[in-house]
Enzyme design. Structure first.
Site, PDB file in Angstrom:
ATOM      1  N   GLU A 199     -63.830  -0.139  33.326  1.00 13.91           N
ATOM      2  CA  GLU A 199     -63.785   1.307  33.095  1.00 13.91           C
ATOM      3  C   GLU A 199     -65.100   1.935  33.531  1.00 13.91           C
ATOM      4  OE1 GLU A 199     -60.753   2.400  29.844  1.00 13.91           O
ATOM      5  OE2 GLU A 199     -62.565   1.768  28.814  1.00 13.91           O
ATOM      6  N   HIS A 213     -65.923  -1.028  24.209  1.00 13.19           N
ATOM      7  CA  HIS A 213     -65.522   0.204  24.912  1.00 13.19           C
ATOM      8  C   HIS A 213     -66.759   1.039  25.220  1.00 13.19           C
ATOM      9  CE1 HIS A 213     -63.876   4.158  25.709  1.00 13.19           C
ATOM     10  NE2 HIS A 213     -62.785   3.509  26.072  1.00 13.19           N
TER      11      HIS A 213
HETATM   12  P1  PGA Z   1     -59.390   8.321  29.768  1.00 13.44           P
HETATM   13  O1  PGA Z   1     -60.072   7.178  28.836  1.00 13.44           O
HETATM   14  O2  PGA Z   1     -58.078   7.742  30.242  1.00 13.44           O
HETATM   15  O3  PGA Z   1     -59.214   9.496  28.861  1.00 13.44           O
HETATM   16  O4  PGA Z   1     -60.330   8.565  30.893  1.00 13.44           O
HETATM   17  C1  PGA Z   1     -59.988   5.820  29.169  1.00 13.44           C
HETATM   18  C2  PGA Z   1     -60.660   4.999  28.123  1.00 13.44           C
HETATM   19  O5  PGA Z   1     -61.704   5.426  27.600  1.00 13.44           O
HETATM   20  O6  PGA Z   1     -60.203   3.893  27.761  1.00 13.44           O
END
Ligand code: PGA
Length: 259
Positions: free
Chosen positions: A168, A96
């Site tokens: 992401e 992550h």
């Molecule tokens: P967020 O986070 O939806 O708060 O932007 C996504 C994540 O870090 O998996």
């Protein structure tokens, strides 16, 4: 047709009571949704067991936010794959961006974790994504390619059936600045092409690629309507049961071609 997969990453939030309450609210609210899609919640380590008990029988799966690759021993503070299995986990988030950019995890450590997760029979969610300055410098594809190839080093085509990829973009995480559906689709398509290059068309077509970064109930359907967006990894919005259920419904709708 890929089965949509939406996961909530609770990060370092909740306490025991609110974690169980949130898990119950989600599992009570999903109704028939788990028939057509995969749903997981990823609480902090210490609440995994309580959350797994709370969602039992609902079809909602439980994931961990991280793991260590060694099976046991003198690794103070760390948690093994077997421990996660023991408390009811199915999924494990690997790499992550909070871990890459706040804690400082590098690609080779992430790869070791992912391989350990697979060897232990759990299902990794490998996160990839560029920083804003990398996007601005036109490095999105090279960054994502590097993270994907090193994260999946040593993973066989057969094992890819257990792997989910989450794109992401770091600039979209927790910022309220979601990637547009087109921006997400472009990178998802790029990832699928890379998977085809690495594993062939069958694996590339079958692999679930989630989008994460400021996903809300109001933008979930547009993101999920993109041909290569198969699921969502939701941070902040997964801490509110109604909002998360709204995201799940919007995602199920798009899976049925209703969105
Ligand atoms: P967020 O986070 O939806 O708060 O932007 C996504 C994540 O870090 O998996």
């Amino acid at each position: 047709m890929r089965r949509p997969f939406v996961a909530g990453n609770w990060k370092m939030n909740t306490d025991l009571n609110s974690a169980v309450a949130l898990a119950r609210a989600v599992s009570d609210g999903v109704n028939g949704l788990t028939r057509s899609m995969t749903i997981a919640v990823c609480p902090p380590f210490v609440y995994l067991k309580a959350v797994a008990d709370a969602v039992k029988g609902s079809g909602v799966a439980v994931g961990a936010q991280d793991v260590y690759f060694q099976p046991n021993g003198a690794f103070t503070g760390e948690i093994s794959v077997a421990m996660l299995k023991d408390v009811g986990c199915t999924y494990v988030i690997c790499g992550h961006s909070d871990r890459r950019h706040v804690i400082g995890e590098q690609d080779d450590l992430i790869n070791k974790k992912l391989l350990a997760v697979l060897a232990g029979g759990l299902r990794p969610i490998l996160c990839v994504g560029e920083l804003l300055e990398q996007r601005d410098a036109n490095q999105t594809e090279s960054v994502v390619e590097g993270q994907l190839r090193s994260g999946l080093k040593g993973v066989s085509a057969g094992q890819m059936g257990s792997v989910t990829i989450a794109y992401e973009p770091v600039w979209a995480i927790g910022t309220g600045r979601t990637a547009t559906p087109q921006q997400a689709q472009e990178v998802h398509r790029f990832i699928r092409d890379l998977l085809e290059d690495m594993y062939g068309q069958q694996v590339a077509q079958a692999t679930i690629i989630q989008y994460g970064g400021s996903v809300k109930a109001s933008n979930a359907a547009d993101l999920m309507a993109q041909p290569d967006v198969d699921g969502l990894l939701v941070g902040g919005a997964s801490l509110k049961a109604d909002e998360f259920l709204g995201i799940l419904k919007a995602s199920a709708g798009s899976a049925d071609g209703l969105a």
